[in-house]
Design a protein around this motif. Structure first.
Motif, PDB file in Angstrom:
ATOM      1  N   UNK B  60      34.538  44.169  37.223  1.00  0.00           N
ATOM      2  CA  UNK B  60      34.839  43.099  38.188  1.00  0.00           C
ATOM      3  C   UNK B  60      34.956  41.768  37.470  1.00  0.00           C
ATOM      4  N   UNK B  61      34.085  41.559  36.492  1.00  0.00           N
ATOM      5  CA  UNK B  61      34.136  40.286  35.776  1.00  0.00           C
ATOM      6  C   UNK B  61      35.304  40.264  34.789  1.00  0.00           C
ATOM      7  N   UNK B  62      35.611  41.422  34.217  1.00  0.00           N
ATOM      8  CA  UNK B  62      36.749  41.460  33.306  1.00  0.00           C
ATOM      9  C   UNK B  62      38.056  41.224  34.064  1.00  0.00           C
ATOM     10  N   UNK B  63      38.111  41.707  35.315  1.00  0.00           N
ATOM     11  CA  UNK B  63      39.359  41.618  36.088  1.00  0.00           C
ATOM     12  C   UNK B  63      39.382  40.403  37.000  1.00  0.00           C
ATOM     13  N   UNK B  64      38.419  39.510  36.842  1.00  0.00           N
ATOM     14  CA  UNK B  64      38.314  38.307  37.670  1.00  0.00           C
ATOM     15  C   UNK B  64      38.237  38.641  39.153  1.00  0.00           C
ATOM     16  N   UNK B  65      37.532  39.721  39.495  1.00  0.00           N
ATOM     17  CA  UNK B  65      37.339  40.035  40.913  1.00  0.00           C
ATOM     18  C   UNK B  65      36.114  39.290  41.410  1.00  0.00           C
ATOM     19  N   UNK B  90      30.376  50.711  35.384  1.00  0.00           N
ATOM     20  CA  UNK B  90      29.718  50.897  36.675  1.00  0.00           C
ATOM     21  C   UNK B  90      30.717  50.578  37.789  1.00  0.00           C
ATOM     22  N   UNK B  91      30.752  51.413  38.817  1.00  0.00           N
ATOM     23  CA  UNK B  91      31.731  51.245  39.901  1.00  0.00           C
ATOM     24  C   UNK B  91      31.020  51.433  41.229  1.00  0.00           C
ATOM     25  N   UNK B  92      31.720  51.094  42.308  1.00  0.00           N
ATOM     26  CA  UNK B  92      31.118  51.279  43.624  1.00  0.00           C
ATOM     27  C   UNK B  92      31.207  52.730  44.059  1.00  0.00           C
ATOM     28  N   UNK B  93      32.352  53.326  43.840  1.00  0.00           N
ATOM     29  CA  UNK B  93      32.522  54.710  44.276  1.00  0.00           C
ATOM     30  C   UNK B  93      33.668  55.346  43.509  1.00  0.00           C
ATOM     31  N   UNK B  94      33.574  56.665  43.335  1.00  0.00           N
ATOM     32  CA  UNK B  94      34.654  57.358  42.652  1.00  0.00           C
ATOM     33  C   UNK B  94      35.546  58.019  43.699  1.00  0.00           C
ATOM     34  N   UNK B  95      36.830  58.051  43.433  1.00  0.00           N
ATOM     35  CA  UNK B  95      37.758  58.648  44.386  1.00  0.00           C
ATOM     36  C   UNK B  95      38.324  59.954  43.861  1.00  0.00           C
ATOM     37  N   UNK B  96      39.455  60.360  44.432  1.00  0.00           N
ATOM     38  CA  UNK B  96      40.081  61.615  44.019  1.00  0.00           C
ATOM     39  C   UNK B  96      40.786  61.449  42.688  1.00  0.00           C
ATOM     40  N   UNK B  97      41.046  62.598  42.086  1.00  0.00           N
ATOM     41  CA  UNK B  97      41.991  62.602  40.980  1.00  0.00           C
ATOM     42  C   UNK B  97      43.345  62.883  41.606  1.00  0.00           C
ATOM     43  N   UNK B  98      44.258  61.951  41.460  1.00  0.00           N
ATOM     44  CA  UNK B  98      45.540  62.142  42.125  1.00  0.00           C
ATOM     45  C   UNK B  98      46.660  62.236  41.093  1.00  0.00           C
ATOM     46  N   UNK B 114      46.705  36.053  32.869  1.00  0.00           N
ATOM     47  CA  UNK B 114      46.997  36.799  31.652  1.00  0.00           C
ATOM     48  C   UNK B 114      45.849  37.717  31.259  1.00  0.00           C
ATOM     49  N   UNK B 115      44.622  37.281  31.532  1.00  0.00           N
ATOM     50  CA  UNK B 115      43.469  38.073  31.144  1.00  0.00           C
ATOM     51  C   UNK B 115      43.491  39.450  31.805  1.00  0.00           C
ATOM     52  N   UNK B 116      43.639  39.455  33.128  1.00  0.00           N
ATOM     53  CA  UNK B 116      43.633  40.707  33.859  1.00  0.00           C
ATOM     54  C   UNK B 116      44.898  41.508  33.559  1.00  0.00           C
TER      55      UNK B 116
END
Lengths: 730, 144
Positions: B60-65, B90-98, B114-116
């Motif tokens: 989140x910090x790397x992506x400026x979220x 670390x993430x909130x939740x994992x989803x499907x492999x699509x 540019x960073x993100x």
């Protein structure tokens, strides 16, 4: 979106960290060739001393032949051409058609270097590179003519030829050692992965042991005990797989030495002893550069030219001996040369010239302390002294590198006879004893090699401040203090009821680190902190504690520099003292000194009484201004006035006083007025100067009359604030 | 029929991200994290992955979220492997492999910071929402 477990086999993870198996024939060829080339170099050096050893010739011939053959197979034409030319030349030598000369040796060594550089090019870019080796090939072809260099024939081995008679020479050359049978090549990363797993096994073992005690079941307990023993043994054995004999490092030295000796026009022979001494490969890597540096110093500055040696009654050829052995849990490596030794008078003169020490200190320094001067950072740039007698070049770097891995460097020398450098290093860097400390709810590990003692902070040990720099008094000495909480910017938790001061040593300097709690001492496996965090100088690595939690290992050097403690400052004489005076000897250097103690800008300060001419009071209206300076008429002279509070950056409490208390200070026999606040007393004290952060005009601090007192560096103040004064009169 | 890629998706707040499945080592519950003082803000800490110490990066910090002021623990972690070593996110939740078709992929919009932008491999136009696929590069993701 619902959570959906993503199942990947754990084995996939191990697959990624373990090294790729060396199936690539190209890779195999690289490794084999590079190994063979080492023997090739060693063989050529033996031949140079002793041209008549058919076994050695055929061994190096085989190396080139194998490389040539494989190159043809792999279509590496450039490499093939070089190896081919070298092989042709060697074939003639082998058949006795041409004698082995020094120029042939040089050309063949250059061939080896060329092959190496092409191989490294191939490894990096998959191409042979655009290096042009036609000159080398031409040289190799030229040398095949018998008359190429008739003047440089090497003498046949004579009885006078020293230690390299043929049997020794061939024994030294590891030609397809029998020990190689029954071994396999394993990539180091594979071993590292195994080490990690063993470390985890130890953690699991610890948990099982705890459970088994709780379960109170005899069979379980005996099984747990066996598991415990096996795990410990497995860990031990695993550690041993990572060690290598120091010979792996030393085998490259003869070549380096040959080139160096040639460059310096000196004759050097090498003796090694204890090459089988085993060291962890990380330690080997770490000592490689310092060792090379020390050898270079020995050849460049230690060993004299043949003419000088003969004049001094020594054999023209200098000897450098390398010795390695285990002692007291450490590995000692000695580098001994029989060269000119260190000229201590020159060292002293140079150190005085560069203002690293004062005459007073210099007069009291022991021989050992004088030698240690060459480890000072400022000394290393002294190019003149290094040519004549010194050893100064980059010795501070050597010292730092060795100390970084928890080792020590000692130097002894007899002028005219030679120099011995002794390096003591730990066996392994992978497992180190640490003490776990707590600070702000976090745990950190401090390497025990850096930890001198731990003292509880209570009424007997309080943290005082010299201005805003915290210090503590330890057995009469002032010790700079660093708060771990501040240095690491830790988020404060509830203030701890009890704090401890960990006394750390960095090289020969010491400082105190304030931490909250002290936990157990542990032997931990050091793990890298990871590429993403490598820039953090405060941490030497990380480790996994018994409970599976990660703890960061503090880098004492890093902490010290983060807190501005270890700025090397070559201007202040006081700074040298902690470096050269080990704790127990420090009293030898400090003498009983008479000091004038006074108040200035709300601080207590002192100057040596011997320079104080008299104390005067001047009314404000007598002060005149001349060339932008405050002056006063004093007898027949004009006395320049320096307001100490101002130059020391202290609050100017005297700004509107009507009478100025002034110390008439004699500088080079001429008076100078130092304006102070009030004179306190004159004391005769044994001075224990401690540097507590560099500030203008302050030499350091000392405990005088049980209070912290700053020692004024009058010389520096004059240099900065009255330069014309010191020039005119000096 | 165009080529397809398998993407492991995960949630950070409301945002859907993806990483190439080939570089994903495993998904675990977030382990106890050891904080690293003085480290860049985006470093979440260090985790012990079977004896190997892995740096956890707060994407989140790397992506400026936006990071909520009252930060909740990120309960799952994705471990990826890269040639420069593993990384943990670390993430909130994992989803499907699509499985996504290459046609649906587009580069990140030029207007991104540019960073993100450096971290984004492509944006996938899923029917329900946009999926941002990240590059599986150690230096780019860890910001070193």
């Amino acid at each position: 979106m619902k959570a959906l477990a993503l199942q990947l086999l754990p084995s996939a993870y191990h697959g990624c960290t373990a090294a790729l198996p060396m199936t690539d024939p190209l890779q195999e060829f690289f490794i084999e060739s590079l190994e063979n080339l080492e023997q090739y170099d060693a063989g050529l050096l033996v031949l140079e001393k002793n041209p008549d050893s058919p076994k050695v010739i055929s061994s190096i011939f085989r190396t080139l032949h194998t490389i040539k053959g494989t190159c043809g197979f792999l279509a590496l034409h450039k490499l093939e051409a070089i190896a081919h030319a070298g092989e042709n030349l060697l074939a003639l030598v082998r058949d006795g058609s041409i004698p082995f000369t020094r120029s042939i040796a040089s050309a063949l060594l250059a061939t080896g270097d060329a092959i190496r550089s092409i191989i490294s090019e191939l490894e990096n870019t998959q191409k042979e590179g655009d290096g042009d080796y036609s000159a080398l090939i031409e040289r190799l072809v030229q040398l095949q003519k018998p008359e190429a260099s008739p003047s440089q024939h090497l003498p046949a081995p004579s009885a006078a030829g020293p230690e390299t008679d043929q049997s020794v020479a061939e024994a030294e050359l590891p030609i397809e050692s029998k020990a190689l049978e029954g071994t396999i090549r394993v990539h180091v990363e594979t071993l590292d992965t195994l080490m990690n797993l063993v470390g985890e096994l130890v953690l699991t073992r610890n948990q099982i042991t705890q459970f088994s005690v709780a379960q109170n079941s005899a069979p379980l307990q005996s099984a747990a005990q066996r598991l415990s023993q096996l795990t410990s043994e497995l860990q031990d054995r695993m550690m041993k797989t990572r060690v290598q004999p120091i010979d792996t490092l030393w085998s490259k030295i003869p070549r380096t030495l040959r080139d160096l000796a040639e460059l310096c026009h000196k004759k050097v022979r090498l003796r090694t002893e204890g090459g089988e001494t085993e060291l962890d490969r990380t330690v080997l890597d770490a000592i490689k550069d310092p060792l090379t540096h020390l050898l270079r110093n020995s050849v460049d500055h230690g060993i004299e030219t043949p003419e000088v040696r003969i004049a001094a009654g020594k054999p023209p050829e200098g000897t450098i001996s390398l010795r390695a052995f285990h002692a007291a849990g450490l590995v000692t490596i000695e580098i001994v040369d029989d060269g000119g030794g260190i000229n201590l008078d020159r060292v002293k003169a140079r150190a005085l010239e560069r203002r690293l020490i004062t005459q007073d200190i210099a007069d009291q320094m022991s021989e050992r302390d004088l030698i240690n001067l060459i480890f000072l950072p400022g000394f290393s740039t002294a190019d003149k002294v290094s040519l004549v007698s010194g050893r100064g070049v980059g010795m501070d770097v050597v010292k730092t590198q060795i100390e970084k891995i928890g080792g020590i460097v000692e130097m002894t020398s007899t002028f005219g006879k030679g120099t011995t450098c002794r390096i003591k290093i730990p066996l392994t860097l992978a497992i180190i004893p640490v003490v776990i400390i707590g600070c702000c709810g976090e745990r950190f590990a401090i390497p025990q090699s850096n930890l001198l003692e731990v003292i509880r902070i209570d009424q007997n040990l309080v943290i005082e401040h010299v201005r805003d720099v915290p210090v503590a008094r330890l057995r009469g000495n002032l010790l700079p203090v660093v708060h771990l909480k501040d240095t690491l910017k830790l988020a404060p938790v509830s203030p701890p009821t009890l704090q401890h001061l960990a006394i750390l040593n960095v090289g020969a300097r010491q400082f105190g680190l304030v931490v909250d709690s002290i936990h157990e001492a542990e032997e931990v496996v050091v793990k890298p902190i990871g590429r993403a965090l490598i820039s953090l100088a405060c941490f030497a690595g990380s480790t996994i504690l018994r409970d599976g939690r990660i703890s960061l290992i503090l880098d004492v050097f890093g902490i010290g520099s983060q807190a501005n403690l270890l700025q090397s400052n070559t201007q202040s004489a006081a700074n040298v003292k902690p470096v050269d005076a080990s704790a127990e000897k420090s009293t030898d250097h400090s003498d009983l000194k008479e000091l004038l103690v006074f108040q200035v800008g709300g601080t207590r300060a002192a100057v040596p009484l011997e320079f104080v001419h008299r104390l005067e009071e001047f009314p404000r209206q007598d002060i005149e201004h001349c060339a932008g300076k405050c002056v006063i008429q004093y007898g027949h002279e004009i006395l320049p006035l320096i307001f100490l509070a101002k130059v020391m950056g202290l609050p100017e409490t005297m700004a509107d006083a009507s009478i100025f208390q002034t110390i008439i200070y004699h500088h080079n026999g001429h008076p100078l007025g130092l304006v102070i606040e009030a004179v306190e007393m004159i004391v005769k004290e044994k001075l224990e100067t401690r540097t507590t952060g560099k500030r203008t005009g302050v030499m350091g601090s000392a405990v005088i009359g049980k209070r912290v007192t700053e020692l004024v560096d009058v010389e520096e103040i004059i240099r900065i604030y009255a330069p014309e004064f010191s020039e005119v009169y000096a | 029929m165009s080529a397809t890629r398998q993407i492991c998706t995960f949630l950070l707040g409301e945002n859907l991200f993806g990483l190439d499945v080939n570089c994903v080592l495993e998904v675990i519950r977030t382990q106890p994290v050891t904080k690293v003082p003085l480290a860049p803000e985006a470093v979440y800490g260090l985790i012990n992955l079977r004896g190997q110490i892995v740096t956890a990066i707060d994407l989140r910090r790397r992506l400026d979220l936006a990071v909520p002021a009252e930060d909740h623990p990120l309960k799952m972690s994705i471990i990826i492997k890269t040639p420069d070593g593993p990384l943990c996110f670390p993430i909130d939740d994992v989803g499907d492999v699509i499985e996504v078709s290459q046609d649906l992929l587009e580069p990140a919009p030029d207007t991104m910071t540019s960073n993100a932008r450096k971290m984004i491999d492509s944006v996938c136009k899923l029917s329900s929402q946009l999926l941002v696929i990240l590059r599986s590069d150690f230096s780019v993701l860890a910001g070193v």
